[in-house]
Each structure stands twice: as C-alpha cells, then as structure tokens.
Design a protein around this motif. Structure first.
Motif, PDB file in Angstrom:
ATOM      1  N   GLY A   1       4.052  -0.990  -5.881  1.00 37.30           N
ATOM      2  CA  GLY A   1       3.703  -1.804  -4.729  1.00 37.30           C
ATOM      3  C   GLY A   1       4.275  -3.201  -4.824  1.00 37.30           C
ATOM      4  N   LEU A   2       4.192  -3.809  -5.996  1.00 34.54           N
ATOM      5  CA  LEU A   2       4.746  -5.149  -6.185  1.00 34.54           C
ATOM      6  C   LEU A   2       6.257  -5.153  -6.021  1.00 34.54           C
ATOM      7  CD1 LEU A   2       2.631  -6.433  -9.222  1.00 34.54           C
ATOM      8  CD2 LEU A   2       2.264  -6.855  -6.777  1.00 34.54           C
ATOM      9  N   ALA A   3       6.920  -4.116  -6.514  1.00 34.03           N
ATOM     10  CA  ALA A   3       8.371  -4.016  -6.338  1.00 34.03           C
ATOM     11  C   ALA A   3       8.723  -3.911  -4.857  1.00 34.03           C
ATOM     12  CB  ALA A   3       8.910  -2.806  -7.096  1.00 34.03           C
ATOM     13  N   GLY A   4       7.930  -3.144  -4.108  1.00 36.14           N
ATOM     14  CA  GLY A   4       8.159  -3.028  -2.673  1.00 36.14           C
ATOM     15  C   GLY A   4       7.977  -4.361  -1.956  1.00 36.14           C
ATOM     16  N   VAL A   5       6.989  -5.123  -2.372  1.00 34.83           N
ATOM     17  CA  VAL A   5       6.741  -6.429  -1.761  1.00 34.83           C
ATOM     18  C   VAL A   5       7.902  -7.380  -2.020  1.00 34.83           C
ATOM     19  CG1 VAL A   5       5.301  -8.503  -1.946  1.00 34.83           C
ATOM     20  CG2 VAL A   5       4.234  -6.264  -1.717  1.00 34.83           C
ATOM     21  N   LEU A   6       8.414  -7.399  -3.252  1.00 31.36           N
ATOM     22  CA  LEU A   6       9.528  -8.284  -3.577  1.00 31.36           C
ATOM     23  C   LEU A   6      10.784  -7.907  -2.789  1.00 31.36           C
ATOM     24  CD1 LEU A   6       9.059  -8.700  -7.431  1.00 31.36           C
ATOM     25  CD2 LEU A   6       8.581 -10.373  -5.642  1.00 31.36           C
ATOM     26  N   LEU A   7      11.038  -6.616  -2.663  1.00 31.27           N
ATOM     27  CA  LEU A   7      12.180  -6.171  -1.859  1.00 31.27           C
ATOM     28  C   LEU A   7      12.013  -6.616  -0.410  1.00 31.27           C
ATOM     29  CD1 LEU A   7      14.797  -4.557  -1.509  1.00 31.27           C
ATOM     30  CD2 LEU A   7      13.385  -2.505  -1.196  1.00 31.27           C
TER      31      LEU A   7
ATOM     32  N   LYS B   1      -6.043   5.390  -8.067  1.00 33.01           N
ATOM     33  CA  LYS B   1      -5.094   4.292  -8.258  1.00 33.01           C
ATOM     34  C   LYS B   1      -4.628   4.231  -9.711  1.00 33.01           C
ATOM     35  CE  LYS B   1      -6.192   1.132  -4.512  1.00 33.01           C
ATOM     36  NZ  LYS B   1      -6.783   2.152  -3.665  1.00 33.01           N
ATOM     37  N   SER B   2      -3.339   3.905  -9.868  1.00 27.84           N
ATOM     38  CA  SER B   2      -2.749   3.803 -11.207  1.00 27.84           C
ATOM     39  C   SER B   2      -2.005   2.488 -11.344  1.00 27.84           C
ATOM     40  CB  SER B   2      -1.789   4.969 -11.460  1.00 27.84           C
ATOM     41  OG  SER B   2      -0.667   4.871 -10.597  1.00 27.84           O
ATOM     42  N   TRP B   3      -1.773   2.098 -12.590  1.00 26.47           N
ATOM     43  CA  TRP B   3      -0.978   0.901 -12.850  1.00 26.47           C
ATOM     44  C   TRP B   3       0.448   1.075 -12.354  1.00 26.47           C
ATOM     45  CZ3 TRP B   3      -2.653  -3.736 -13.855  1.00 26.47           C
ATOM     46  CH2 TRP B   3      -3.896  -3.908 -14.455  1.00 26.47           C
ATOM     47  N   GLU B   4       0.980   2.279 -12.493  1.00 27.49           N
ATOM     48  CA  GLU B   4       2.330   2.536 -12.009  1.00 27.49           C
ATOM     49  C   GLU B   4       2.414   2.342 -10.491  1.00 27.49           C
ATOM     50  OE1 GLU B   4       1.809   4.572 -15.888  1.00 27.49           O
ATOM     51  OE2 GLU B   4       0.635   4.488 -14.041  1.00 27.49           O
TER      52      GLU B   4
ATOM     53  N   ASP C   1       0.819  -1.204   0.000  1.00 22.99           N
ATOM     54  CA  ASP C   1       0.000   0.000   0.000  1.00 22.99           C
ATOM     55  C   ASP C   1       0.860   1.265   0.000  1.00 22.99           C
ATOM     56  OD1 ASP C   1      -2.630   1.340   0.272  1.00 22.99           O
ATOM     57  OD2 ASP C   1      -1.873   1.913   2.238  1.00 22.99           O
ATOM     58  N   ILE C   2       1.882   1.276   0.853  1.00 25.48           N
ATOM     59  CA  ILE C   2       2.733   2.469   0.960  1.00 25.48           C
ATOM     60  C   ILE C   2       3.531   2.685  -0.315  1.00 25.48           C
ATOM     61  CG2 ILE C   2       4.708   3.456   2.180  1.00 25.48           C
ATOM     62  CD1 ILE C   2       3.663   1.990   4.705  1.00 25.48           C
ATOM     63  N   ALA C   3       4.126   1.614  -0.845  1.00 22.45           N
ATOM     64  CA  ALA C   3       4.918   1.749  -2.072  1.00 22.45           C
ATOM     65  C   ALA C   3       4.036   2.140  -3.249  1.00 22.45           C
ATOM     66  CB  ALA C   3       5.647   0.432  -2.367  1.00 22.45           C
ATOM     67  N   ALA C   4       2.804   1.597  -3.277  1.00 27.01           N
ATOM     68  CA  ALA C   4       1.877   1.968  -4.356  1.00 27.01           C
ATOM     69  C   ALA C   4       1.493   3.439  -4.250  1.00 27.01           C
ATOM     70  CB  ALA C   4       0.632   1.088  -4.290  1.00 27.01           C
ATOM     71  N   TYR C   5       1.305   3.920  -3.042  1.00 28.03           N
ATOM     72  CA  TYR C   5       0.924   5.331  -2.855  1.00 28.03           C
ATOM     73  C   TYR C   5       2.017   6.266  -3.383  1.00 28.03           C
ATOM     74  CZ  TYR C   5      -0.054   9.747  -0.498  1.00 28.03           C
ATOM     75  OH  TYR C   5      -0.275  11.070  -0.225  1.00 28.03           O
ATOM     76  N   PHE C   6       3.238   6.033  -2.952  1.00 34.86           N
ATOM     77  CA  PHE C   6       4.319   6.925  -3.363  1.00 34.86           C
ATOM     78  C   PHE C   6       4.686   6.725  -4.830  1.00 34.86           C
ATOM     79  CE2 PHE C   6       4.938   7.104   1.271  1.00 34.86           C
ATOM     80  CZ  PHE C   6       4.995   8.482   1.431  1.00 34.86           C
ATOM     81  N   GLY C   7       4.657   5.467  -5.288  1.00 34.95           N
ATOM     82  CA  GLY C   7       4.934   5.216  -6.696  1.00 34.95           C
ATOM     83  C   GLY C   7       3.880   5.825  -7.597  1.00 34.95           C
ATOM     84  N   GLY C   8       2.616   5.745  -7.166  1.00 32.26           N
ATOM     85  CA  GLY C   8       1.538   6.345  -7.943  1.00 32.26           C
ATOM     86  C   GLY C   8       1.642   7.855  -8.000  1.00 32.26           C
ATOM     87  N   ARG C   9       2.008   8.453  -6.884  1.00 35.09           N
ATOM     88  CA  ARG C   9       2.153   9.915  -6.866  1.00 35.09           C
ATOM     89  C   ARG C   9       3.309  10.363  -7.747  1.00 35.09           C
ATOM     90  NH1 ARG C   9       0.867  13.345  -1.604  1.00 35.09           N
ATOM     91  NH2 ARG C   9       1.459  14.813  -3.218  1.00 35.09           N
TER      92      ARG C   9
END
Length: 278
Positions: free
Chosen positions: A180-186, A172-175, A149-157
């Motif tokens: 968010g997925l990149a943050g989860v993998l990290l 919400k955006s695809w970016e 959620d946090i990574a998606a928020y900042f990545g989307g912004r």
C-alpha cells in the motif's frame, strides 16, 4: 451481494460526484455532513448507546457541522486545529491499537462517545475545507486512501505472510501494508507530474507537500498518511470487534455502514491538511 455492492456504489457516485464538481463547495459539504451524521449514529450503536441516544448523537454531530458551516469554518477553519489533531491520531491510535479490542470497552462510555463524535466532526471539517481548497487537492487525498487500500489488498493476497494485527483484523499483513505504501508513493510522483503537465484548478496534496517540505518531505508525508489510513481502518475494526459487530450498520447495502467506508479517511484528511498547510 456483488449486485448490491455495485448498485450502492453507483448511487453513491451519482450523489457525490455532482456535489464534488459543483461550482460551489457547499453541496459537497452538506452531503458529506449527512453521511458523517449517519456515522455518528453508527458510532453510538457500536459503543452501547440506546437507540434514541444513538440517533441524538448523529443529530448532534450534524448540527455541530451545520454550526461550523454557518461560522464559515469550512473555508477558514482555526489554523491551530490540525496539528493537535494529527498528534492525537498518531499517539492515540497507537495506544488504542496496543490495547486491542479488550482494552477499548475499559474506557468510560461517555469518553468513547465524545471521542468518536470529535474525530468524526474534525474529519468532516477537513473534508469540507479540502473541497474549498480545490477539487484536485480533494481528489488527491481521497485517491491516496483508495490506492493504499487497493494496493494493500492485492499485495497482501500475493505476498502476505506476516500478520499485522491478528486480534483486530486477521486478513491484514505487513506485506500488504508495504504494498500500500509503495502504491501511495507511485501515485504521489505521478500526480506531481500531472500537476506540472496539466492546467488543474489547484495544486494537489503532493505538490503542496513538496513545496513546503521538499521531495524527501513529500515522501515522508506520504508514508505517514498511508500508515495512518491503516490505523484508521484498524481502529474502526477494533471498535467493531469490541462490540461484536461485523459491520457498523447496514445503511449501505453490500458495503455495511458509513463508518466502514470512511474509517481510513478519518485520520488522513486532518493530517493531510496539517501537512499541506505547513
């Protein structure tokens, strides 16, 4: 508003953290059951239930959870339960999002009530069972949702251009999803390293998936769980839009309702249990 959010967050943490780190798993199970019961009441209200009926739905959900506690299912739930629930979330979530806010009210009201109560009950059972597995395991699932959620928020912004579901959640955006997925993998790779380097109580979700499926399987599992956290969020937003509501309730000042805080957890915990138990 910010002051309310901070105060509410502090109160919730003051309740949840001692329950989570208690020597026994039952305080956390009971506290989360009370929250899920409140979410059941919210679900009834969002789906057109009369006030008394909505209260009855919340009470019924809490009693159903109490029955599961009495039967010992929070420590040894039926093993066959998780895979069908995972499939139902993936397939049903896709169908619900495809139908959009206009399609949701077309389902019979009784079916919507039953569906919501079932999803909430299974999610609570998965959360309670996860705590019985271990604190490290439980936190690894919670943090997956929070980081996504946090990574998606900042990545989307920062990068958001293409809207994900404008009729459901215009922000919400695809970016944002990919961030968010990149943050989860990290998070997964860092947590696996921590599992190996530190003496933790139990293996995390990531170590369990890697042991069962290999590193590639862990990556696929993390991507699936990160995507399903988005589905859970969008599904609740869809229901709120169909009801013409901004928040599920005002039980948590500054945060909305319980459903607003647990929506992404609803699909993730059962699917995480299915992946970790395989």
């Amino acid at each position: 508003m910010l002051k309310q959010r901070v105060i509410t967050a502090i109160v919730l943490l003051a309740l949840l953290l001692p329950a989570l780190f208690a020597a026994s798993a039952w305080p956390f199970a009971v506290l989360t059951l009370l929250l899920i019961g409140a979410a059941g009441w919210e679900w009834g209200r969002l789906n057109g239930a009369a006030p008394a009926v909505a209260v009855a739905m919340g009470v019924l959900l809490a009693l159903s959870g109490a029955a599961a506690l009495a039967l010992g299912w929070t420590f040894a739930p039926p093993r066959w339960l998780w895979a069908p629930v995972a499939v139902a979330w993936v397939a049903g979530g896709a169908l619900a999002l495809r139908g959009g806010p206009a399609g949701w009210p077309k389902l019979p009201q009784a079916l919507r009530w039953l569906l919501g109560l079932a999803l909430l009950w299974v999610a609570w059972l998965a959360i309670a069972f996860a705590r019985g597995v271990g604190i490290n395991f439980t936190l690894s699932v919670f943090c997956l949702v929070w980081v996504a959620d946090i990574a998606a928020y900042f990545g989307g912004r920062a990068f958001g251009r293409r809207k994900l579901a404008p009729s459901i959640s215009p922000g919400k955006s695809w970016e944002g999803v990919f961030s968010g997925l990149a943050g989860v993998l990290l998070l997964a790779f860092v947590w696996r390293w921590a599992d190996a380097a530190c003496a933790l109580d139990t293996p995390s979700l990531y170590s369990r998936m890697a042991a069962a499926w290999g590193a590639a399987g862990m990556v696929i599992g993390c991507v699936l769980l990160g995507a399903m956290s988005v589905v859970g969020d969008l599904f609740e937003s869809l229901v709120k839009r169909a009801a013409g509501a901004k928040d599920s309730s005002q039980l948590l000042p500054g945060h909305g309702g319980v459903l607003d805080r647990v929506d992404a957890l609803l699909p993730v915990f059962p699917i995480a249990i299915a992946l970790a138990a395989s």
